[in-house]
Design an enzyme around this catalytic site. Sequence first.
Site, short mmCIF file in Angstrom:
data_model
loop_
_atom_site.label_atom_id
_atom_site.label_comp_id
_atom_site.label_asym_id
_atom_site.label_seq_id
_atom_site.Cartn_x
_atom_site.Cartn_y
_atom_site.Cartn_z
N GLY A 1 0.82 -1.21 0.00
CA GLY A 1 0.00 0.00 0.00
C GLY A 1 0.85 1.25 0.00
CB SER A 2 0.16 4.62 1.35
OG SER A 2 -1.06 4.80 0.66
CB THR A 3 4.56 1.56 3.46
OG1 THR A 3 4.14 0.31 2.90
CG2 THR A 3 3.83 1.80 4.77
#
Length: 706
Positions: A288-290
């Site tokens: 995801g956004s990491t």
Amino acid sequence: MTTNVLMRKRITQLFLIMGAFLLFLIGRLAWIQFVNGDKLSTEALENRMDDIKVPAKRGTIYDRNGKELVISISSDTVYAIPPEIKKPAETAKKLAEILGLKYEDIYKKITKRSNFVYIQRKVDPEISKKIKKLELPGIDIVEESQRSYPNGNLASHVLGFVGIDNYGLNGIEVTMEKELAGVPGRILIEKDSLGREIPQALHQYKPPQPGNSLVLTIDETIQYFVERELDNIVETYNPKSATIIVMEPKTGGILAMGNRPDFNPNKYGEYPQTSWRNPAIWLNYEPGSTFKVITAAAALEEGVVKPESRFYDPGYAVVSGERIKCWRYPRAHGSQSFEEVAQNSCNPGFIQVGLDLGRERFYKYIKAFGFGQKTGIPLVGEAKGIVIPEKQVKNINLATISIGQSISVTPIQLITAISAVANDGVLMKPQLVKEIRDSQGHLVRKIEPEPVRQVISRSTARQLAGILEKVVSQGTGKNAYMEEYPAAGKTGTAQKAGKGGYSSGKYIASFAGFAPVENPQVAILVVIDEPQGGTYYGGQIAAPVFKNVARDVLRYLNVRPRVSKTELEEKEKRKEVIVPDLINMPLTEAQDILRKAGLASNLEGSGQWVLNQQPKGGAKVLEKTPVILYVGPEAKSVPEGTEVTVPDLTGLTMREAGKLLGALGLKMNPEGSGVAASQKIEPGTKVKAGTTVKVIFLPPAPEPFP
């Protein structure tokens, strides 16, 4: 005469035959004695000797400060030499009474046609004393070592466990088997061809040589911090699994690695085998956004984007005919800089960056950061992650990869990549073992940290760290903010893939970051797989865990805080207040509202009209915190036909939007109620005064954390 000659001939033939046979026997004897003598002698010895191995005492495993994590304790093993047992029935009965075993089982063992059998291994010392006192013929006791894990479940996936024969079966116990095992001892027993006792028989015991000891990079205290937080996660969210890794960025040393579920190595057989696996190295998941940290690093290094580069987010991006929504949809972020794109974790902004990078350049950094390949950490079962082959990548794949979808990573890969950003762009190989020492404590070998490659430049790494710091202080990672230790990081919330698409209600929440920003001492990754209870955003449940671990670790490491303890105590006494929305208000009115809220104000620019503010309205801060007001001259009435720029109305109330448009000489056609979610004329468009702007209003929704 003829008869005598015939007799002589026959006698001569007989002597010749006997001579030839005698020569054959002599030759055969010479062959056996001189050519095959050694081999046959060895085989004869093996035939009458039993050689039983006795496992050596395994080396101790220490943490980085010399605290014992794994030790070997002496234990006795009872064994029998059946040919030497005089009264098997009586012997079996006595042993059964002392050992608490069945008489039939012992009798069967000691009457076997064998020269050596184990009766019971690793018995209590008091029991072995009782057996020794009996002085039973054919029954003896040998000292073995037994593995002990004094801290129970602590770091169980790192340490692993051994089997009954003292061979490593999991964790560092198996990967470092050659160093830990030592040299086995031997029990030599002489017998006859039928396995019977030989008078004055040879019965020798050669003691084993102990193995080497290991000094790990693990810090027992930091591991306790991690285990505490994992227990809290399980109690609060009851996830399928949870992982926390703490790494030292400059060396790649693993300071702590913990997972739930876990197990007790002393009783590993009582746990399901699935709990033995280490999710920190084998779990393949979409980050995801990491993963946007990697996208940003590649784009900044390649010069594709700068922190001040401008982007516009309508709430979604269209790629190859597919609409990819931002997490905030239908509300849009509108016009923003790349720095704000990162703070807001804006999907359309990162998608544009990923597409601008292109397949070749993007994949160069995906590979350079170590994704799609093992890190080489010395633990069994490490996975490679899943990366779409570069030749098969299409634009839609680039778009989704740039926001952490369509790519699977392992926790150890991600924390290693995040540590590279913290380490001025240098990727380090994860390290678990610092030193190898012999049984006397003398240094055998020191294992130095191993740089893999320079992934991005130092200047890019520092620039990216500054952006990620604002993600924590002002953006989606606010729950990881520490006043005394400025941190950089990124939140992540990834919907889990299932059959035919993504699984409804199944998420992985995560947070990856490092601290302090100016001189990173630790990088920390928190991964929570399928949290229960309805809360699953990384910014809400993983970021606070990062803060708890980071704060305790940095204090334990005596890292100097940015603010003093006295200042912290004063701030802790202050109440938390909500920042009011002051945009488009007269300056005097805005300052008055701030004073009533218990907040201070700092001015940027000149004028009597509030054009922007930081922190934004709705943010929670401590009282007396200064709010930066960006001011300018109040817009006057604009003559119809004059060219003006359409402003960004996203997030404004109907009153605020109408007031702002009216000040610019524009008209508003509102639709719906609540706050402005979108507008038909995009911000930044040049129009003439008097133009009507259609604005869509939607009810405000709680803002999630990506």
